[in-house]
Structures are given as C-alpha cells and as structure tokens.
Scaffold this motif. Structure first.
Motif, PDB file in Angstrom:
ATOM      1  N   GLY A  48       8.121 -33.174  17.197  1.00 13.21           N
ATOM      2  CA  GLY A  48       8.049 -31.842  17.792  1.00 13.21           C
ATOM      3  C   GLY A  48       9.367 -31.456  18.444  1.00 13.21           C
ATOM      4  N   THR A  49       9.973 -32.407  19.135  1.00 11.35           N
ATOM      5  CA  THR A  49      11.258 -32.144  19.777  1.00 11.35           C
ATOM      6  C   THR A  49      12.321 -31.839  18.728  1.00 11.35           C
ATOM      7  N   GLU A  50      12.322 -32.628  17.633  1.00  2.38           N
ATOM      8  CA  GLU A  50      13.280 -32.377  16.562  1.00  2.38           C
ATOM      9  C   GLU A  50      13.055 -31.000  15.935  1.00  2.38           C
ATOM     10  N   ILE A  51      11.799 -30.673  15.681  1.00  2.00           N
ATOM     11  CA  ILE A  51      11.489 -29.374  15.065  1.00  2.00           C
ATOM     12  C   ILE A  51      11.914 -28.239  15.990  1.00  2.00           C
ATOM     13  N   ILE A  52      11.630 -28.399  17.278  1.00  3.10           N
ATOM     14  CA  ILE A  52      12.032 -27.355  18.238  1.00  3.10           C
ATOM     15  C   ILE A  52      13.538 -27.218  18.254  1.00  3.10           C
ATOM     16  N   ALA A  53      14.259 -28.357  18.248  1.00  2.50           N
ATOM     17  CA  ALA A  53      15.723 -28.299  18.250  1.00  2.50           C
ATOM     18  C   ALA A  53      16.233 -27.627  16.964  1.00  2.50           C
ATOM     19  N   GLU A  54      15.631 -27.983  15.814  1.00  6.37           N
ATOM     20  CA  GLU A  54      16.041 -27.364  14.551  1.00  6.37           C
ATOM     21  C   GLU A  54      15.754 -25.865  14.564  1.00  6.37           C
ATOM     22  N   LEU A  55      14.565 -25.498  15.029  1.00  8.63           N
ATOM     23  CA  LEU A  55      14.218 -24.068  15.084  1.00  8.63           C
ATOM     24  C   LEU A  55      15.119 -23.319  16.056  1.00  8.63           C
ATOM     25  N   ARG A 102       1.310 -40.570  19.008  1.00  6.44           N
ATOM     26  CA  ARG A 102       1.622 -39.499  19.962  1.00  6.44           C
ATOM     27  C   ARG A 102       3.117 -39.434  20.217  1.00  6.44           C
ATOM     28  N   GLN A 103       3.742 -40.601  20.385  1.00  2.00           N
ATOM     29  CA  GLN A 103       5.184 -40.646  20.622  1.00  2.00           C
ATOM     30  C   GLN A 103       5.942 -40.075  19.433  1.00  2.00           C
ATOM     31  N   GLU A 104       5.535 -40.461  18.221  1.00  2.00           N
ATOM     32  CA  GLU A 104       6.181 -39.917  17.024  1.00  2.00           C
ATOM     33  C   GLU A 104       6.006 -38.405  16.950  1.00  2.00           C
ATOM     34  N   ALA A 105       4.806 -37.931  17.273  1.00  2.00           N
ATOM     35  CA  ALA A 105       4.549 -36.492  17.232  1.00  2.00           C
ATOM     36  C   ALA A 105       5.427 -35.766  18.241  1.00  2.00           C
TER      37      ALA A 105
END
Length: 176
Positions: free
Chosen positions: A95-102, A88-91
């Motif tokens: 998710g935070t990284e993907i949101i920041a990239e997007l 869950r922590q990795e997800a």
C-alpha cells in the motif's frame, strides 16, 4: 448348685434338635452362598472392575489424544497468526509503495498539466500581443492622422515607427 446353674443358662445351652436343624440350615445356606451366589457376585464385581479400569485407560488415552490435538491446534493457530501478521505487513508495504507510485504519477501529471497550461498561456499571450500590436499600431496611426489632420498610415507602415515603439515598451517592461 452347679447343676442349677447349667439349667438356668437358657439360650446359651440350646436344645439339640433345634440346634442341629439350625446348624444344617446354616451350613446349607453357607454352601449355597459360597458355591452359588458369592462366585456370581465376585464375577460381576471383577467384570465391573475390568470394565471400569478399561474405561479409565480409554479415558486416559482419549485425554492424551485431546491434549495432542489441542497442542497441534495451538501450533497451527500460532502459525496462522504469524502468517496473518506477515500478510498485513506485506499489504502495508505494498500500500505504501502504491501510494508513493500514485503520488509520483500525480506529481508528474500535475507538472505536465502545468507545463501544458504554461505553453497554452504563452501561446495565447503571443497571439494576444500580436493582435494588440496590430490594433495598437492601427489605433496609433489613426490617432496621429486625426491629430495631424492627414492620413499617416502609409508612412507609419513604411517606416516601422509603431513596431519600434512597441519593442521599446517591451524592453522597458519588468521581467517576472
């Protein structure tokens, strides 16, 4: 008198023949019970006790095995919970990284769109200014010709009066 007492004793002084028959029957019953029935009863009781003790030992072994399996299960369950929390922590991190990239990609695309829009607007403004300059120049020379009463188009083209006037107007505009 002592003799009278002996006769009156009744069941305490039994007759010999029934007493001997009773004694023989008692001995026969005793031997039959002692040699035949009581050993069988004792044997059954010993077997039952052995079976019961074996069952208790077996039950204790089963109980110990169940406790060991339960401990293993609890350990595996704890490991699974830990792994699930880690996943869950990795997800969340991914998710935070993907949101920041997007978000960064979206901002970059927005800037590209805005830049392209500004470029289009600047190009359209330049085209519109050029068209307006020609139209304003033509309209101004026509108006001047009407006011003067003679055609002034050739003179205006040759001297560049209209172009100088528009350049002065552009220089006087506030920049923003």
């Amino acid at each position: 008198m002592a003799m009278n007492l002996a006769l009156d004793l009744g069941p305490l002084k039994p007759e010999t023949q029934p007493f001997i028959v009773g004694l023989v029957l008692f001995a026969l019953t005793f031997v039959l019970l002692a040699k035949g029935i009581l050993p069988r009863i004792n044997k059954v009781l010993v077997e039952r006790e052995a079976a019961t003790d074996g069952r208790f030992e077996e039950a204790d072994e089963i109980r110990a095995e169940a406790a060991r399996i339960h401990a293993e299960y609890q350990e595996l369950l704890a490991e699974a919970r830990h792994e699930a929390a880690r996943l869950r922590q990795e997800a969340v991190e991914q998710g935070t990284e993907i949101i920041a990239e997007l978000r960064a990609e979206g901002l970059r695309q927005r800037e590209e769109i805005i830049s392209a829009g500004h470029a289009v607007i600047d190009a359209e403004r330049a085209v519109a200014e050029a068209e307006l300059r020609e139209q304003v120049g033509a309209l101004a020379t026509q108006l001047a010709g009407r006011i003067v009463g003679e055609p002034v188009e050739d003179f205006a083209r040759e001297s560049g009066v209209v172009d100088r006037f528009l350049e002065e107007m552009r220089a006087a505009e506030p920049r923003g």
